[in-house]
Design a protein around this motif. Structure first.
Motif, PDB file in Angstrom:
ATOM      1  N   LEU A  93    -135.895  14.604  45.139  1.00  0.00           N
ATOM      2  CA  LEU A  93    -136.332  13.768  44.025  1.00  0.00           C
ATOM      3  C   LEU A  93    -136.525  12.313  44.441  1.00  0.00           C
ATOM      4  CD1 LEU A  93    -133.917  15.111  41.245  1.00  0.00           C
ATOM      5  CD2 LEU A  93    -136.231  15.884  41.770  1.00  0.00           C
ATOM      6  N   SER A  94    -136.028  11.953  45.632  1.00  0.00           N
ATOM      7  CA  SER A  94    -136.092  10.561  46.085  1.00  0.00           C
ATOM      8  C   SER A  94    -137.303  10.360  46.982  1.00  0.00           C
ATOM      9  CB  SER A  94    -134.830  10.198  46.876  1.00  0.00           C
ATOM     10  OG  SER A  94    -133.675  10.403  46.115  1.00  0.00           O
ATOM     11  N   PRO A  95    -138.039   9.270  46.795  1.00  0.00           N
ATOM     12  CA  PRO A  95    -139.119   8.960  47.726  1.00  0.00           C
ATOM     13  C   PRO A  95    -138.562   8.277  48.969  1.00  0.00           C
ATOM     14  CG  PRO A  95    -139.008   7.264  46.063  1.00  0.00           C
ATOM     15  CD  PRO A  95    -137.935   8.271  45.711  1.00  0.00           C
ATOM     16  N   PRO A  96    -139.302   8.274  50.075  1.00  0.00           N
ATOM     17  CA  PRO A  96    -138.848   7.510  51.246  1.00  0.00           C
ATOM     18  C   PRO A  96    -138.775   6.014  50.952  1.00  0.00           C
ATOM     19  CG  PRO A  96    -140.586   9.060  51.844  1.00  0.00           C
ATOM     20  CD  PRO A  96    -140.530   9.028  50.352  1.00  0.00           C
ATOM     21  N   LEU A  97    -139.682   5.530  50.098  1.00  0.00           N
ATOM     22  CA  LEU A  97    -139.707   4.118  49.733  1.00  0.00           C
ATOM     23  C   LEU A  97    -139.915   3.968  48.231  1.00  0.00           C
ATOM     24  CD1 LEU A  97    -141.944   2.354  52.450  1.00  0.00           C
ATOM     25  CD2 LEU A  97    -139.489   2.048  52.102  1.00  0.00           C
ATOM     26  N   TYR A  98    -139.058   3.194  47.605  1.00  0.00           N
ATOM     27  CA  TYR A  98    -139.306   2.738  46.246  1.00  0.00           C
ATOM     28  C   TYR A  98    -140.038   1.397  46.343  1.00  0.00           C
ATOM     29  CZ  TYR A  98    -135.607   5.982  44.667  1.00  0.00           C
ATOM     30  OH  TYR A  98    -134.830   7.076  44.394  1.00  0.00           O
ATOM     31  N   ARG A  99    -141.049   1.208  45.503  1.00  0.00           N
ATOM     32  CA  ARG A  99    -141.846  -0.021  45.554  1.00  0.00           C
ATOM     33  C   ARG A  99    -141.876  -0.667  44.166  1.00  0.00           C
ATOM     34  NH1 ARG A  99    -145.460   0.294  50.118  1.00  0.00           N
ATOM     35  NH2 ARG A  99    -145.303   2.309  51.158  1.00  0.00           N
ATOM     36  N   PHE A 100    -141.565  -1.960  44.124  1.00  0.00           N
ATOM     37  CA  PHE A 100    -141.589  -2.718  42.875  1.00  0.00           C
ATOM     38  C   PHE A 100    -142.425  -3.975  43.100  1.00  0.00           C
ATOM     39  CE2 PHE A 100    -137.703  -0.276  43.024  1.00  0.00           C
ATOM     40  CZ  PHE A 100    -137.616   0.272  41.765  1.00  0.00           C
ATOM     41  N   ASN A 101    -143.407  -4.173  42.232  1.00  0.00           N
ATOM     42  CA  ASN A 101    -144.297  -5.331  42.351  1.00  0.00           C
ATOM     43  C   ASN A 101    -143.833  -6.443  41.430  1.00  0.00           C
ATOM     44  OD1 ASN A 101    -146.115  -4.141  44.233  1.00  0.00           O
ATOM     45  ND2 ASN A 101    -147.000  -2.943  42.565  1.00  0.00           N
ATOM     46  N   LEU A 102    -143.611  -7.606  42.009  1.00  0.00           N
ATOM     47  CA  LEU A 102    -143.173  -8.784  41.273  1.00  0.00           C
ATOM     48  C   LEU A 102    -144.340  -9.757  41.220  1.00  0.00           C
ATOM     49  CD1 LEU A 102    -140.522  -9.911  39.994  1.00  0.00           C
ATOM     50  CD2 LEU A 102    -140.147 -11.123  42.134  1.00  0.00           C
ATOM     51  N   ALA A 157    -143.444  -2.942  36.535  1.00  0.00           N
ATOM     52  CA  ALA A 157    -142.811  -1.739  35.998  1.00  0.00           C
ATOM     53  C   ALA A 157    -141.363  -2.050  35.652  1.00  0.00           C
ATOM     54  CB  ALA A 157    -142.886  -0.601  37.002  1.00  0.00           C
ATOM     55  N   ALA A 158    -141.013  -1.892  34.388  1.00  0.00           N
ATOM     56  CA  ALA A 158    -139.650  -2.196  33.947  1.00  0.00           C
ATOM     57  C   ALA A 158    -138.812  -0.945  33.767  1.00  0.00           C
ATOM     58  CB  ALA A 158    -139.701  -2.970  32.636  1.00  0.00           C
ATOM     59  N   THR A 159    -139.407   0.231  33.912  1.00  0.00           N
ATOM     60  CA  THR A 159    -138.655   1.461  33.725  1.00  0.00           C
ATOM     61  C   THR A 159    -137.838   1.776  34.972  1.00  0.00           C
ATOM     62  OG1 THR A 159    -140.558   2.732  34.507  1.00  0.00           O
ATOM     63  CG2 THR A 159    -140.329   2.437  32.150  1.00  0.00           C
ATOM     64  N   PRO A 160    -136.682   2.422  34.808  1.00  0.00           N
ATOM     65  CA  PRO A 160    -135.917   2.848  35.984  1.00  0.00           C
ATOM     66  C   PRO A 160    -136.681   3.891  36.786  1.00  0.00           C
ATOM     67  CG  PRO A 160    -134.591   2.958  33.978  1.00  0.00           C
ATOM     68  CD  PRO A 160    -136.002   2.751  33.554  1.00  0.00           C
ATOM     69  N   GLU A 161    -136.466   3.894  38.072  1.00  0.00           N
ATOM     70  CA  GLU A 161    -136.942   4.969  38.923  1.00  0.00           C
ATOM     71  C   GLU A 161    -135.912   6.096  38.883  1.00  0.00           C
ATOM     72  OE1 GLU A 161    -139.266   6.060  40.759  1.00  0.00           O
ATOM     73  OE2 GLU A 161    -140.626   4.472  41.369  1.00  0.00           O
ATOM     74  N   THR A 162    -136.249   7.253  39.446  1.00  0.00           N
ATOM     75  CA  THR A 162    -135.253   8.303  39.578  1.00  0.00           C
ATOM     76  C   THR A 162    -134.243   7.892  40.635  1.00  0.00           C
ATOM     77  OG1 THR A 162    -136.739  10.062  38.909  1.00  0.00           O
ATOM     78  CG2 THR A 162    -134.878  10.692  40.258  1.00  0.00           C
ATOM     79  N   GLY A 163    -133.004   7.694  40.202  1.00  0.00           N
ATOM     80  CA  GLY A 163    -131.944   7.318  41.125  1.00  0.00           C
ATOM     81  C   GLY A 163    -131.816   5.836  41.387  1.00  0.00           C
ATOM     82  N   LEU A 164    -132.686   4.999  40.813  1.00  0.00           N
ATOM     83  CA  LEU A 164    -132.649   3.569  41.124  1.00  0.00           C
ATOM     84  C   LEU A 164    -133.219   2.774  39.953  1.00  0.00           C
ATOM     85  CD1 LEU A 164    -132.118   1.443  43.419  1.00  0.00           C
ATOM     86  CD2 LEU A 164    -134.550   1.627  43.932  1.00  0.00           C
ATOM     87  N   TYR A 165    -132.473   1.745  39.554  1.00  0.00           N
ATOM     88  CA  TYR A 165    -132.967   0.849  38.512  1.00  0.00           C
ATOM     89  C   TYR A 165    -132.819  -0.586  38.991  1.00  0.00           C
ATOM     90  CZ  TYR A 165    -133.533  -1.440  33.966  1.00  0.00           C
ATOM     91  OH  TYR A 165    -133.970  -2.236  32.927  1.00  0.00           O
ATOM     92  N   VAL A 166    -133.944  -1.288  39.043  1.00  0.00           N
ATOM     93  CA  VAL A 166    -133.972  -2.689  39.445  1.00  0.00           C
ATOM     94  C   VAL A 166    -134.287  -3.512  38.201  1.00  0.00           C
ATOM     95  CG1 VAL A 166    -135.053  -4.388  40.954  1.00  0.00           C
ATOM     96  CG2 VAL A 166    -134.745  -2.041  41.756  1.00  0.00           C
ATOM     97  N   THR A 167    -133.336  -4.296  37.745  1.00  0.00           N
ATOM     98  CA  THR A 167    -133.541  -5.082  36.533  1.00  0.00           C
ATOM     99  C   THR A 167    -134.429  -6.280  36.819  1.00  0.00           C
ATOM    100  OG1 THR A 167    -131.554  -6.378  36.945  1.00  0.00           O
ATOM    101  CG2 THR A 167    -131.297  -4.383  35.639  1.00  0.00           C
ATOM    102  N   GLN A 168    -134.910  -6.898  35.756  1.00  0.00           N
ATOM    103  CA  GLN A 168    -135.764  -8.067  35.920  1.00  0.00           C
ATOM    104  C   GLN A 168    -135.009  -9.170  36.680  1.00  0.00           C
ATOM    105  OE1 GLN A 168    -138.873  -8.387  35.416  1.00  0.00           O
ATOM    106  NE2 GLN A 168    -139.327  -6.576  34.204  1.00  0.00           N
ATOM    107  N   PRO A 169    -135.700  -9.896  37.535  1.00  0.00           N
ATOM    108  CA  PRO A 169    -135.027 -10.893  38.378  1.00  0.00           C
ATOM    109  C   PRO A 169    -134.627 -12.132  37.589  1.00  0.00           C
ATOM    110  CG  PRO A 169    -137.396 -11.054  38.662  1.00  0.00           C
ATOM    111  CD  PRO A 169    -137.161  -9.866  37.760  1.00  0.00           C
ATOM    112  N   GLY A 221    -135.016   4.764  52.220  1.00  0.00           N
ATOM    113  CA  GLY A 221    -133.890   5.590  52.618  1.00  0.00           C
ATOM    114  C   GLY A 221    -134.280   7.041  52.764  1.00  0.00           C
ATOM    115  N   LEU A 222    -133.286   7.913  52.696  1.00  0.00           N
ATOM    116  CA  LEU A 222    -133.481   9.337  52.914  1.00  0.00           C
ATOM    117  C   LEU A 222    -134.089   9.958  51.664  1.00  0.00           C
ATOM    118  CD1 LEU A 222    -133.017  11.562  54.997  1.00  0.00           C
ATOM    119  CD2 LEU A 222    -130.753  11.941  54.002  1.00  0.00           C
ATOM    120  N   GLY A 223    -135.353  10.347  51.744  1.00  0.00           N
ATOM    121  CA  GLY A 223    -136.047  10.940  50.612  1.00  0.00           C
ATOM    122  C   GLY A 223    -137.261  11.707  51.081  1.00  0.00           C
ATOM    123  N   LYS A 224    -137.588  12.764  50.374  1.00  0.00           N
ATOM    124  CA  LYS A 224    -138.702  13.631  50.768  1.00  0.00           C
ATOM    125  C   LYS A 224    -139.720  13.819  49.653  1.00  0.00           C
ATOM    126  CE  LYS A 224    -136.974  14.641  54.853  1.00  0.00           C
ATOM    127  NZ  LYS A 224    -137.658  14.284  56.114  1.00  0.00           N
TER     128      LYS A 224
END
Length: 975
Positions: free
Chosen positions: A484-493, A222-234, A342-345
């Protein structure tokens, strides 16, 4: 502590008055005393000199971390412009006044009969016997105000009411999308800004035939930003022999929280679970900022560090540091999961190893506790404190915070307020030898106040405001970041590979195939999309080709994610030279591989089918056929011989006899099936779990035009509660769903020769929504998208591979919420329908009584600048149509947008726009499409859900099921 007030400098009130010149509303206080609205700075200063319960109410509301600004000017603007005038402030002030001053606790654990709060002593459990902590004079007790439940509810309601208004004010927010072609933003640009947003990414643009591209060894699916978090390609370095070095950095975290970063590794079959951390090489992780704290890893995850928020905290420029992690891929690992907790519901809590707790603890300690100290002191040097905190986290401060949390919670959930109070007690007890002692020594020295600890009662106000908002309202309905934040953001590499296919022209009898021919002044081009079932689409740039060519076209794309399934889709289009792109392009040929395994080097070839479907100013859709019933009640497609037999408008009567009661949705599976949902009274069919007849919701499926409508026909066996809808994947028979509105479970739909709608009694579900849905969509990346009109919300959920029981669906597959009410990019008002483009952009139609526009989002809920030729590229602002009632929205492969509406005298019309157009006028329009819902396939074929009841040839309604007809519409072939 009788009350709590916010002191705003006179200069800040003056700045607020200047900022709001001519726009100041009548404050709650001025309303109470019968005074008109303030006109200038002098009026505001005069008002501030009288301190009463309205000021107390404003201080409690404004202490919520997402309304709080330590910048005096923006704080004054927020209070004068939003908190002060709101009706909920009036109500909270009345509650505070009626309850009176806070009183000392009379009975432990009980609220006093009077007082806006019960003052509970902060007890030193280490003393013998336990005794209250004392203030700096050694005489007075330290008390913590425990708000009365009425105050809790009043603050929560006020936060929910004012927060969306503040989030919609673009002068209080910041766009953190990286700038291109200009200098970097300065830190001062962030001052006074208390929220941030970022542009989304719908798809990845790729050059055509890029076999020569430098191969990427690993990539995020997934290359799209998450809500509140963007992880660019490594960053990836292939050291040969399967050894790969990975650099994880340049992460954009723009919500007001800290996140703990973790990594997991998986073997060739992820279903077998993560590789145990104990089996990973010792040098798997290297942290550029220093050694990782000992004992921080879990059974399956390695702790990589803490990710701080960027840009601002409480309106103050904030740059504590960055986190870059170097990873050596273990030899036994085929893929990697990067997690940020982190803190998310929002969404499901699937975190058996409690990876979220490091981020939660850091957020509460710094953003609530440390920021609370600075708030009380009126200081703003947060960046230095943040840098100290960031450094100490790497040395083990997080472990100390977790010890405190464990002591308070005994392995149970802990509220932010309870955690802040535990930190307060620890600060009283700790010495400089501990890491908490070191950060507190730094903070107290920076604040230059030996009396700061006497202000502990006020420090907990931030956490209390957050806690009551969490506990007193349905978070899914709010715009607060924790919702709007999840407890865990998950990114598959995953590893990458190259995948090729060949596009073949349509064979014509025994002769050679040829691609579409062109006339003089016309240009033929094709577009290719790689649509992955678990990631962001990759789109190849358009390529011009010679019309009438017979030569096959090879297509190669390197650096794409390995694994899962992919559908390679191609469309050929003709446009007139010299006319702006998107205004007269029309589909001339189409084809796809269908979903195929994405593990090899070569996908099946694509033989395109030539078609001729122009969309231009003169285009008027023609009614081509509709569903009907034969004498035995079987469905068939009834051709329209001259295009004049479209059904008429007849509003559903909703009678307690066989009749329609409402039309919910229509959806299409390309070239195969059409699904639809509606409300009706059916004589022989009862509600699910009910023996009584009545108006219930139903769903059914028929074969697509012009095939056998009865083939694959199925309907749900019992009536559902009101509010059902359904959605199909356009290019797959898998992951199709209908909504059971009783508990908002998403039920599977089986498509094929044995199509079926499993009833709610099956107990199986693919997930659960938080809010009612007006539209269900299947995103190409494998996510479900839902629109909620009442709260202006998007919901999204990555569907599991197979249905699960309802308890598991609620616990593990709960949808996440996005957006909220407003007019700026990323917010919406009165959404009525949505569609997903071929390049993965979610398009939302906002009602004429709302923002009257189409807005673009990505799969992370972020606004996408999709309409490149519009004044604000996030929106296609529709023509002024206050009399129009928007009914539905659809989009075809090249970007044509279909808007169905009704107007005066219930006149229905279809307007067609294009994402690339300039101006707001539709390209073409068709009147007389008397339908409530529409669906469009990739190639401009239009299906509508009609107001007409299906009847037997003798004119009677079948006793088994009352259902509406469906029509098929097509544009005329070009001359």
């Amino acid at each position: 502590m009788s009350s709590l007030y916010l002191s705003l400098p006179r200069s800040a009130l003056g700045a607020a008055a200047a900022r709001m010149r001519g726009r100041m509303q009548r404050s709650a206080k001025r309303r109470y005393y019968g005074l008109p609205a303030a006109l200038d700075a002098a009026d505001l200063h005069e008002e501030a000199m009288l301190v009463d319960s309205h000021d107390h109410a404003g201080a409690l509301i404004g202490s919520h971390v997402e309304l709080l600004s330590l910048d005096p000017e923006s704080a004054a603007y927020i209070h004068v412009g939003y908190i002060g005038p709101d009706q909920t402030t009036v109500q909270l002030a009345a509650t505070l006044q009626s309850r009176g001053m806070a009183t000392v606790e009379q009975q432990p654990g009980q609220h006093n009969l009077s007082g806006w709060a019960t003052l509970r002593p902060l007890i030193n459990d280490g003393a013998r016997p336990p005794a209250p902590y004392r203030k700096s004079d050694g005489k007075l007790n330290v008390y913590l105000p425990d708000w009365h439940p009425d105050v809790d509810i009043g603050v929560a309601r006020a936060v929910v009411a004012t927060h969306p208004l503040v989030r919609d004010d673009e002068t209080l927010g910041r766009d953190v999308t990286p700038l291109t072609g200009v200098g970097a933003r300065s830190a001062e640009d962030a001052r006074g800004r208390i929220w941030s947003r970022r542009d989304g990414i719908g798809h990845i643009e790729r050059a055509a035939n890029v076999a020569a591209d430098a191969p990427v060894a690993m990539t995020f699916t997934a290359a799209t930003p998450e809500t509140g978090l963007y992880v660019t390609q490594p960053g990836v370095v292939d050291r040969g022999g399967g050894a790969i070095d990975i650099s994880l950095g340049n992460v954009n975290n723009w919500f007001l929280r800290w996140l703990g970063m973790w990594v997991r590794f998986y073997g060739p079959d992820p279903a077998t679970g993560a590789i145990p951390a104990s089996q990973l090489p010792a040098d798997t992780l290297g942290n550029a900022q220093g050694a990782r704290p000992p004992g921080s890893d879990t059974v399956t995850a390695l702790f990589a560090g803490m990710l701080p928020p960027v840009d601002t905290v409480a309106g103050i420029p904030f740059s504590p540091g960055t986190l870059t992690v170097q990873v050596k891929k273990p030899p036994q690992a085929a893929s990697m999961e990067v997690l940020y907790g982190g803190l998310g519901k929002s969404g499901s809590l699937d975190d058996p190893e409690n990876l979220r707790m490091a981020g939660e603890n850091a957020t509460v300690f710094f953003n609530y506790f440390i920021v609370g100290l600075y708030m009380v002191a009126g200081a703003s040097g947060l960046s230095a404190a943040g840098s100290q905190f960031f450094d100490l986290c790497l040395k083990g401060l997080l472990a100390e915070l977790q010890v405190i949390r464990s002591a308070v919670g005994n392995n149970k959930p802990v509220s932010p307020e309870a955690l802040v109070m535990a930190f307060c007690k620890t600060v009283f007890d700790t010495g400089a030898s501990t890491l908490i002692g070191q950060i507190m020594k730094f903070v107290l020295a920076e604040l230059a106040s030996a009396e700061i600890i006497d202000s502990v009662p006020a420090v907990g106000t931030i956490a209390r405001a957050v806690s009551v908002t969490i506990g007193a309202v349905k978070l899914a309905e709010t715009t607060v970041e924790i919702a709007l934040s999840p407890p865990l953001y998950r990114f598959n590499l995953v590893l990458t590979h190259t995948l090729s296919t060949v596009i073949q022209p349509q064979r014509l009898g025994n002769g050679p195939g040829r691609f579409p021919t062109t006339a003089a002044g016309e240009i033929l081009y094709y577009r290719v999309s790689y649509l992955f079932d678990n990631g962001t689409p990759h789109l190849l740039e358009p390529v011009d080709v010679a019309g009438g060519s017979a030569a096959p076209i090879p297509v190669t794309l390197s650096g794409i994610p390995l694994g899962g399934r992919v559908n390679i889709v191609v469309g050929f289009y003709i446009r007139k030279a010299g006319t702006p792109a998107g205004q007269n392009d029309w589909c001339a040929a189409q084809g796809s591989t269908g979903l195929v395994d994405n593990n090899g080097a070569t996908a099946p070839g694509i033989e395109v089918q030539n078609v001729r479907k122009p969309i231009q100013a003169s285009t008027v859709y023609i009614h081509t056929g509709k569903t009907a019933l034969d004498a035995s009640g079987r469905h068939l497609w009834l051709p329209d011989p001259d295009g004049s037999h479209a059904p008429a408008y007849l509003p559903p009567p909703g009678d307690q006899q066989p009749s329609l009661g409402g039309l919910r949705a229509i959806t299409v599976r390309q070239d195969r099936y059409v699904g639809y949902a509606w409300k009706a009274y059916s004589g022989a069919r009862r509600g699910c779990g009910s023996d009584a007849p009545g108006q219930f919701d139903y769903a059914a499926n028929v074969g697509a035009f012009p095939g056998n409508a009865e083939q694959g026909y199925a309907s749900i066996a019992c009536g559902l509660a009101g509010g059902s809808t359904l959605g199909y994947s356009l290019l797959s028979d898998a992951a199709n769903v209908y909504l059971d509105p009783d508990q908002l479970f998403l039920r599977p739909v089986t498509l094929g020769d044995a199509s079926a709608f499993p009833s709610p009694a099956s107990g199986l579900a693919l997930g659960q929504l938080n809010l009612a849905s007006s539209t269900l969509l299947l995103h190409p990346s494998g996510q479900l998208v839902s629109i909620n009109n009442e709260h202006s919300k998007l919901e999204m959920l990555r569907l599991p591979a197979r249905p699960v029981d309802e308890a598991s669906a609620s616990r593990l597959h709960l949808a996440r919420t996005y957006a909220g009410a407003g007019s700026r990019p990323g917010l919406m008002r009165s959404p009525v329908a949505a569609a997903v483009s071929s390049d993965g952009v979610i398009l939302v139609l906002e009602g004429s009584d709302g923002n009257n526009r189409i807005q673009a989002f990505d799969a992370g809920g972020n606004p996408v600048p999709y309409f490149s030729k519009q004044p604000r590229p996030y929106f296609l602002q529709l023509p002024d149509s206050s009399d129009a009632l928007y009914l539905d929205l659809a989009v075809e492969y090249s970007g044509y947008l279909y808007v169905l509406s009704s107007g005066d005298s219930d006149a229905h019309r279809l307007d067609i726009y294009h994402a690339g157009q300039a101006g707001a006028a539709p390209i073409c329009s068709t009147t007389g499409i008397n339908a409530a819902r529409l669906a469009v396939d990739f190639w401009c074929n239009l299906y509508t859900l009609n107001y007409e009841v299906l009847r037997l040839p003798d004119g009677s309604i079948p006793a088994t099921l009352t259902e509406p007809s469906i029509s098929f519409w097509a544009p005329p072939a070009p001359a």
